[in-house]
Write a protein that holds these residues in place. Sequence first.
Motif, PDB file in Angstrom:
ATOM      1  N   GLU A 180      -2.296   6.471  -6.313  1.00  0.00           N
ATOM      2  CA  GLU A 180      -2.441   6.207  -4.882  1.00  0.00           C
ATOM      3  C   GLU A 180      -3.172   7.332  -4.166  1.00  0.00           C
ATOM      4  O   GLU A 180      -4.050   7.085  -3.332  1.00  0.00           O
ATOM      5  CB  GLU A 180      -1.065   5.994  -4.247  1.00  0.00           C
ATOM      6  N   ASN A 181      -2.814   8.572  -4.469  1.00  0.00           N
ATOM      7  CA  ASN A 181      -3.330   9.704  -3.690  1.00  0.00           C
ATOM      8  C   ASN A 181      -4.109  10.675  -4.558  1.00  0.00           C
ATOM      9  O   ASN A 181      -3.804  10.866  -5.740  1.00  0.00           O
ATOM     10  CB  ASN A 181      -2.171  10.454  -3.025  1.00  0.00           C
ATOM     11  N   VAL A 182      -5.094  11.317  -3.968  1.00  0.00           N
ATOM     12  CA  VAL A 182      -5.898  12.296  -4.688  1.00  0.00           C
ATOM     13  C   VAL A 182      -5.127  13.587  -4.941  1.00  0.00           C
ATOM     14  O   VAL A 182      -5.417  14.314  -5.898  1.00  0.00           O
ATOM     15  CB  VAL A 182      -7.210  12.570  -3.928  1.00  0.00           C
ATOM     16  N   GLU A 183      -4.119  13.869  -4.105  1.00  0.00           N
ATOM     17  CA  GLU A 183      -3.390  15.131  -4.238  1.00  0.00           C
ATOM     18  C   GLU A 183      -2.760  15.302  -5.619  1.00  0.00           C
ATOM     19  O   GLU A 183      -2.705  16.404  -6.171  1.00  0.00           O
ATOM     20  CB  GLU A 183      -2.303  15.239  -3.164  1.00  0.00           C
ATOM     21  N   GLY A 211      -2.515  -0.453   1.951  1.00  0.00           N
ATOM     22  CA  GLY A 211      -1.762  -0.467   0.703  1.00  0.00           C
ATOM     23  C   GLY A 211      -0.374  -1.053   0.806  1.00  0.00           C
ATOM     24  O   GLY A 211       0.399  -0.994  -0.162  1.00  0.00           O
ATOM     25  N   LYS A 212      -0.039  -1.660   1.937  1.00  0.00           N
ATOM     26  CA  LYS A 212       1.284  -2.273   2.082  1.00  0.00           C
ATOM     27  C   LYS A 212       1.345  -3.638   1.382  1.00  0.00           C
ATOM     28  O   LYS A 212       2.325  -3.974   0.738  1.00  0.00           O
ATOM     29  CB  LYS A 212       1.639  -2.412   3.562  1.00  0.00           C
ATOM     30  N   THR A 213       0.298  -4.431   1.574  1.00  0.00           N
ATOM     31  CA  THR A 213       0.213  -5.738   0.929  1.00  0.00           C
ATOM     32  C   THR A 213      -1.151  -5.857   0.259  1.00  0.00           C
ATOM     33  O   THR A 213      -2.104  -5.155   0.635  1.00  0.00           O
ATOM     34  CB  THR A 213       0.395  -6.885   1.941  1.00  0.00           C
ATOM     35  N   TRP A 214      -1.236  -6.785  -0.716  1.00  0.00           N
ATOM     36  CA  TRP A 214      -2.441  -6.857  -1.528  1.00  0.00           C
ATOM     37  C   TRP A 214      -2.868  -8.297  -1.773  1.00  0.00           C
ATOM     38  O   TRP A 214      -2.042  -9.208  -1.789  1.00  0.00           O
ATOM     39  CB  TRP A 214      -2.200  -6.197  -2.898  1.00  0.00           C
ATOM     40  N   VAL A 215      -4.176  -8.485  -1.971  1.00  0.00           N
ATOM     41  CA  VAL A 215      -4.726  -9.747  -2.467  1.00  0.00           C
ATOM     42  C   VAL A 215      -5.585  -9.409  -3.679  1.00  0.00           C
ATOM     43  O   VAL A 215      -6.106  -8.288  -3.798  1.00  0.00           O
ATOM     44  CB  VAL A 215      -5.566 -10.483  -1.408  1.00  0.00           C
ATOM     45  N   GLU A 216      -5.721 -10.369  -4.587  1.00  0.00           N
ATOM     46  CA  GLU A 216      -6.506 -10.123  -5.791  1.00  0.00           C
ATOM     47  C   GLU A 216      -7.955 -10.537  -5.573  1.00  0.00           C
ATOM     48  O   GLU A 216      -8.236 -11.631  -5.082  1.00  0.00           O
ATOM     49  CB  GLU A 216      -5.915 -10.873  -6.976  1.00  0.00           C
ATOM     50  N   ALA A 217      -8.865  -9.660  -5.962  1.00  0.00           N
ATOM     51  CA  ALA A 217     -10.295  -9.948  -5.854  1.00  0.00           C
ATOM     52  C   ALA A 217     -10.765 -10.731  -7.075  1.00  0.00           C
ATOM     53  O   ALA A 217     -10.166 -10.661  -8.150  1.00  0.00           O
ATOM     54  CB  ALA A 217     -11.079  -8.645  -5.737  1.00  0.00           C
TER      55      ALA A 217
END
Length: 410
Positions: free
Chosen positions: A382-385, A325-331
């Motif tokens: 981001e998180n389930v919590e 989750g630091k960097t991303w690319v688009e699908a």
Amino acid sequence: MKIDEEDEPSMTIDHQVFKTYAVEYECTTMLQMKLEGRILVGEPFNAEPHRFGLISSYVTPVDLFYKRNHGPIPIVDDIERYRLSVTGLIEIQKEFSMRDIRDLPKYTVAATLQCAGNRRTAMSETKKVKGVGWGVAALGNAVWGGAKLADVLELVGVPKLSSTTLRGGKHVEFVSVDRCKEENGGPYKASIPLSQATNPEADVLLAYEMNGEPLNRDHGYPLRVVVPGVIGARSVKWLDSISVITEECQGFFMQKDYKMFPPSVNWENINWSTRRPQMDFPVQSAICSLEDSNVLKNGKVTVKGYAVSGGGRGIERVDISIDGGKTWVEASRYQKPGVPYVADGIHSDKWAWVLFEAKVEVQNGTDIVAKAVDIAGNVQPENVESIWNLRGILNTSWHRVHVRVGRSSM
């Protein structure tokens, strides 16, 4: 449909015979799902396909469509005597045969149905929740065929785009042939607002076909409701009757289940009346081409999965990260072959999922993450919590799978 032992004996199967027929049918279904997926509960029967089979096609084959039941699968075997009653706070009380329903204009709607408990198992990893332990495959995308509910209601004196009837009806309740223990042996039931039921653009169907074939027993034969963009619990199967009522349905699954509570609520302090029944589902995505943990022979991998949002909101973007989750690319996103997907385009199916794909390369062990964004700008948390709830519904947190590079020890 009315079932009465004295008036309609052919519609009422002896309870022991009913159980035998139902068990035989469920055993066949169970064997099939052992080959094609995993069985979560044997009775009532609940099963989901393997995740990689789920994305083998845009339209989910009937055999790979998840199976969600709250009681034994009912059997309606005398279709000539089947009747759907439409009653309540309306001007005309009426019964419809299947022929009556089929004589109405037929519509086909591509729509994804998703159990509210999809991805519940991952929520339980944070803190144990109650409910069927679904993985990422408690959903499917089908082409449903049938009459629009708005057309049926118009025949009983309720105009299209009505939010209330002359007699004060504001909700439409669907009652099933299905019987379940949560209703003390009574029928499964749910409701939607009248404004949604009478809106032709909402595409609420009384469906008798699934992927061009008659519904099978698993999915509601002979007639079911399909409420696109809403959690599957409101798309009542094996439809028995429809009633226009003043308040929301008071059934168990509307009032004491399928509600979203904050993480602070537990079984000791829960007050069901403080929350509304869940309807639309939030934006969701999951990786299906990989298991939760994977060993890659080399670092190159194709990441495939699904993304979907409730309320007819299209998918604007699917992001993939290979570093947690630091960097991303688009699908890339797609629905029908050869038709470019545009989130709110006229050629896109607004009630249906999109499939996504991205080719990435990893060097070391890492988490590959997927998250989707819908056209309203809603994004998965981001998180389930932060979204944990005691019933484990609507787990829409980033979906993560772990990979490492190197040969397996097997």
